[in-house]
Design a protein around this motif. Sequence first.
Motif, PDB file in Angstrom:
ATOM      1  N   ASN A  32      45.459  66.296  -1.133  1.00  0.00           N
ATOM      2  CA  ASN A  32      46.391  67.191  -1.259  1.00  0.00           C
ATOM      3  C   ASN A  32      47.137  67.591  -0.002  1.00  0.00           C
ATOM      4  OD1 ASN A  32      47.005  69.691  -3.428  1.00  0.00           O
ATOM      5  ND2 ASN A  32      47.664  70.434  -1.509  1.00  0.00           N
ATOM      6  N   SER A  49      53.787  72.089  -1.414  1.00  0.00           N
ATOM      7  CA  SER A  49      52.255  71.406  -1.365  1.00  0.00           C
ATOM      8  C   SER A  49      52.583  70.214  -2.436  1.00  0.00           C
ATOM      9  CB  SER A  49      50.962  72.023  -1.589  1.00  0.00           C
ATOM     10  OG  SER A  49      51.014  72.527  -3.175  1.00  0.00           O
ATOM     11  N   TRP A  51      50.380  66.830  -4.743  1.00  0.00           N
ATOM     12  CA  TRP A  51      49.125  66.125  -4.892  1.00  0.00           C
ATOM     13  C   TRP A  51      49.251  64.726  -4.625  1.00  0.00           C
ATOM     14  CZ3 TRP A  51      44.359  66.835  -4.851  1.00  0.00           C
ATOM     15  CH2 TRP A  51      43.562  66.152  -5.613  1.00  0.00           C
ATOM     16  N   ASP A  98      43.832  68.526   2.459  1.00  0.00           N
ATOM     17  CA  ASP A  98      42.715  68.791   1.832  1.00  0.00           C
ATOM     18  C   ASP A  98      42.394  67.862   0.956  1.00  0.00           C
ATOM     19  OD1 ASP A  98      40.418  71.114   2.193  1.00  0.00           O
ATOM     20  OD2 ASP A  98      40.653  70.758  -0.179  1.00  0.00           O
ATOM     21  N   TYR A 100      40.742  68.259  -2.123  1.00  0.00           N
ATOM     22  CA  TYR A 100      40.853  69.171  -3.269  1.00  0.00           C
ATOM     23  C   TYR A 100      42.327  69.394  -3.591  1.00  0.00           C
ATOM     24  CZ  TYR A 100      35.782  69.034  -2.364  1.00  0.00           C
ATOM     25  OH  TYR A 100      34.366  68.456  -2.200  1.00  0.00           O
ATOM     26  N   TYR A 101      42.607  69.503  -4.817  1.00  0.00           N
ATOM     27  CA  TYR A 101      44.019  69.880  -5.560  1.00  0.00           C
ATOM     28  C   TYR A 101      43.829  71.640  -5.118  1.00  0.00           C
ATOM     29  CZ  TYR A 101      47.471  71.223  -8.630  1.00  0.00           C
ATOM     30  OH  TYR A 101      48.663  71.731  -9.227  1.00  0.00           O
ATOM     31  N   ARG A 102      45.000  71.860  -4.554  1.00  0.00           N
ATOM     32  CA  ARG A 102      45.468  73.176  -4.089  1.00  0.00           C
ATOM     33  C   ARG A 102      46.691  73.791  -4.965  1.00  0.00           C
ATOM     34  NH1 ARG A 102      40.410  74.493  -2.498  1.00  0.00           N
ATOM     35  NH2 ARG A 102      39.643  73.425  -0.919  1.00  0.00           N
ATOM     36  N   ASP A 105      47.948  77.509  -4.254  1.00  0.00           N
ATOM     37  CA  ASP A 105      46.823  78.195  -3.241  1.00  0.00           C
ATOM     38  C   ASP A 105      47.609  78.618  -1.930  1.00  0.00           C
ATOM     39  OD1 ASP A 105      43.152  77.998  -2.802  1.00  0.00           O
ATOM     40  OD2 ASP A 105      45.019  79.434  -2.051  1.00  0.00           O
ATOM     41  N   SER A 110      42.092  77.531   2.634  1.00  0.00           N
ATOM     42  CA  SER A 110      41.813  76.509   1.821  1.00  0.00           C
ATOM     43  C   SER A 110      42.159  74.873   2.133  1.00  0.00           C
ATOM     44  CB  SER A 110      42.789  76.631   0.334  1.00  0.00           C
ATOM     45  OG  SER A 110      42.702  77.849  -0.132  1.00  0.00           O
ATOM     46  N   TYR A 111      42.984  74.884   3.209  1.00  0.00           N
ATOM     47  CA  TYR A 111      42.993  73.495   3.724  1.00  0.00           C
ATOM     48  C   TYR A 111      42.189  73.244   4.932  1.00  0.00           C
ATOM     49  CZ  TYR A 111      47.459  72.935   0.976  1.00  0.00           C
ATOM     50  OH  TYR A 111      47.963  72.793  -0.117  1.00  0.00           O
TER      51      TYR A 111
END
Length: 124
Positions: A32, A49, A51, A98, A100-102, A105, A110-111
């Motif tokens: 992500n 953002s 994916w 990151d 993971y999928y954010r 968010d 989270s990043y």
Amino acid sequence: VQLQASGGGLVQPEGSLRLSCTASAHIFQVNNMGWYRQAPGKQRELVASIWKDGKNTYYAGSVKGRFTISRDSAKNSVSLQMNSLKPEDTAVYFCAADRYYRGGDSNPRSYEYWGQGTLVTVSS
């Protein structure tokens, strides 16, 4: 993991700029990728953002229809095409990544990975 951002500068209102960010990382570490911005005296906010599939994207309401995020997974890079720029788009823009999928968010925490900021100034 290192993220290298580039492309900021001074542009007139209604002008365009393209930001780029290249990651030195294993592809799974940057599944992500996103762009944040922070204006003076304001909190850092999520701009867009994307994916790893290049299809799942998120845009902040303030930039929807004007900005386009894209990525080249083969090159571990992400770009932000900014059109119809407004003075209120003036900020330091940061690339983030990151595993993971954010999605939408917006929490910067989270990043996991961050690049250095690049300044975008929209002014006549």
